[in-house]
Design a protein around this motif. Structure first.
Motif, PDB file in Angstrom:
ATOM      1  N   ASP A  44      51.020  36.790  43.025  1.00  0.00           N
ATOM      2  CA  ASP A  44      50.226  38.002  43.253  1.00  0.00           C
ATOM      3  C   ASP A  44      48.912  37.953  42.472  1.00  0.00           C
ATOM      4  O   ASP A  44      47.864  38.348  42.978  1.00  0.00           O
ATOM      5  CB  ASP A  44      51.020  39.241  42.846  1.00  0.00           C
ATOM      6  N   GLU A  45      48.960  37.463  41.239  1.00  0.00           N
ATOM      7  CA  GLU A  45      47.748  37.372  40.425  1.00  0.00           C
ATOM      8  C   GLU A  45      46.759  36.371  41.012  1.00  0.00           C
ATOM      9  O   GLU A  45      45.556  36.624  41.067  1.00  0.00           O
ATOM     10  CB  GLU A  45      48.101  36.992  38.985  1.00  0.00           C
ATOM     11  N   VAL A  46      47.270  35.247  41.483  1.00  0.00           N
ATOM     12  CA  VAL A  46      46.399  34.247  42.097  1.00  0.00           C
ATOM     13  C   VAL A  46      45.784  34.800  43.375  1.00  0.00           C
ATOM     14  O   VAL A  46      44.578  34.630  43.624  1.00  0.00           O
ATOM     15  CB  VAL A  46      47.181  32.943  42.373  1.00  0.00           C
ATOM     16  N   ASN A  47      46.581  35.472  44.186  1.00  0.00           N
ATOM     17  CA  ASN A  47      46.061  36.060  45.426  1.00  0.00           C
ATOM     18  C   ASN A  47      44.998  37.114  45.137  1.00  0.00           C
ATOM     19  O   ASN A  47      43.985  37.195  45.831  1.00  0.00           O
ATOM     20  CB  ASN A  47      47.194  36.667  46.251  1.00  0.00           C
ATOM     21  N   ALA A  48      45.213  37.920  44.106  1.00  0.00           N
ATOM     22  CA  ALA A  48      44.228  38.944  43.744  1.00  0.00           C
ATOM     23  C   ALA A  48      42.935  38.298  43.272  1.00  0.00           C
ATOM     24  O   ALA A  48      41.836  38.761  43.611  1.00  0.00           O
ATOM     25  CB  ALA A  48      44.800  39.853  42.655  1.00  0.00           C
ATOM     26  N   VAL A  81      42.228  46.644  41.800  1.00  0.00           N
ATOM     27  CA  VAL A  81      43.348  45.753  41.523  1.00  0.00           C
ATOM     28  C   VAL A  81      43.556  45.733  40.028  1.00  0.00           C
ATOM     29  O   VAL A  81      42.685  45.346  39.274  1.00  0.00           O
ATOM     30  CB  VAL A  81      43.057  44.322  42.050  1.00  0.00           C
ATOM     31  N   GLY A  82      44.680  46.188  39.578  1.00  0.00           N
ATOM     32  CA  GLY A  82      44.996  46.156  38.158  1.00  0.00           C
ATOM     33  C   GLY A  82      44.258  47.198  37.345  1.00  0.00           C
ATOM     34  O   GLY A  82      43.998  47.003  36.171  1.00  0.00           O
ATOM     35  N   LYS A  83      43.883  48.320  37.948  1.00  0.00           N
ATOM     36  CA  LYS A  83      43.164  49.366  37.212  1.00  0.00           C
ATOM     37  C   LYS A  83      43.999  49.953  36.090  1.00  0.00           C
ATOM     38  O   LYS A  83      43.481  50.356  35.073  1.00  0.00           O
ATOM     39  CB  LYS A  83      42.759  50.494  38.162  1.00  0.00           C
ATOM     40  N   ASP A  84      45.307  49.977  36.290  1.00  0.00           N
ATOM     41  CA  ASP A  84      46.170  50.600  35.296  1.00  0.00           C
ATOM     42  C   ASP A  84      46.607  49.629  34.200  1.00  0.00           C
ATOM     43  O   ASP A  84      47.367  49.995  33.327  1.00  0.00           O
ATOM     44  CB  ASP A  84      47.402  51.197  35.974  1.00  0.00           C
ATOM     45  N   LEU A  85      46.115  48.386  34.217  1.00  0.00           N
ATOM     46  CA  LEU A  85      46.484  47.406  33.203  1.00  0.00           C
ATOM     47  C   LEU A  85      45.599  47.560  31.969  1.00  0.00           C
ATOM     48  O   LEU A  85      44.414  47.830  32.084  1.00  0.00           O
ATOM     49  CB  LEU A  85      46.347  45.980  33.738  1.00  0.00           C
ATOM     50  N   GLU A  86      46.192  47.363  30.817  1.00  0.00           N
ATOM     51  CA  GLU A  86      45.421  47.389  29.580  1.00  0.00           C
ATOM     52  C   GLU A  86      44.910  45.994  29.271  1.00  0.00           C
ATOM     53  O   GLU A  86      45.600  45.011  29.509  1.00  0.00           O
ATOM     54  CB  GLU A  86      46.291  47.866  28.414  1.00  0.00           C
TER      55      GLU A  86
END
Length: 164
Positions: free
Chosen positions: A10-14, A30-35
């Motif tokens: 998923d990370e590679v695809n993003a 994509v990944g807005k909620d990640l710190e």
């Protein structure tokens, strides 16, 4: 999965999706909620790289082959030992050596990396004297550059070590 350093599918695809769209900023959704944790270069825990068993074997084999490079120049059987590999930053390494050295980098295709050859000026003087029929003795001198003859000896040594 937290111990793995590999990216998930998923990370590679993003990442690929962001590259094809041209969106490489942090506001793509994509990944807005990640710190995001702060990172300081040079503070990695290098113990994760293992015990370097393969590198030790390469060092021992290289030491055996390096004898064949120095023997014709010194006209004696040199004693070359391999030491266990050390991991240190380039700044730590630079602070431990003299200001005037011969540093050569070469590409090693088989290992997919670079070889840094470091030769001390007094060793180059010994090799040059011995190569041209002189005595094998260390003479102290305070030079700041190599002569053309010494540069040729450095070239011979570097190409011989690269072939080894």
């Amino acid at each position: 999965m937290a111990d793995s350093r590999k990216l998930t599918t998923d990370e590679v695809n993003a990442l690929m999706e962001g590259l094809t769209r041209g969106d490489v900023g942090g506001d793509t959704g994509v990944g807005k909620d990640l710190e995001v944790a702060p990172f300081s270069f040079g503070t990695d825990d290098l113990s994760l790289m293992g015990d370097y068993y393969a590198l030790r074997l390469i060092n021992e084999r290289f030491a055996r082959f390096a004898r064949t490079v120095f023997q014709p120049m010194l006209r004696v059987q040199p004693r070359i030992s391999s030491f266990p590999p050390e991991v240190k930053t380039f700044d730590e390494y630079c602070s431990s050596i003299d200001g005037f050295m011969s540093l050569n980098t070469s590409r090693i295709e088989e290992l997919k990396g670079l070889l840094l050859t470091v030769l001390h000026p007094s060793f180059i003087s010994v090799l040059t004297n011995s190569y041209y029929g002189g005595e094998i003795s260390v003479t102290p001198n305070q030079r700041t550059e190599f002569t053309a003859t010494e540069e040729r000896v450095i070239e011979i040594i570097s190409s011989g070590l690269n072939d080894a």
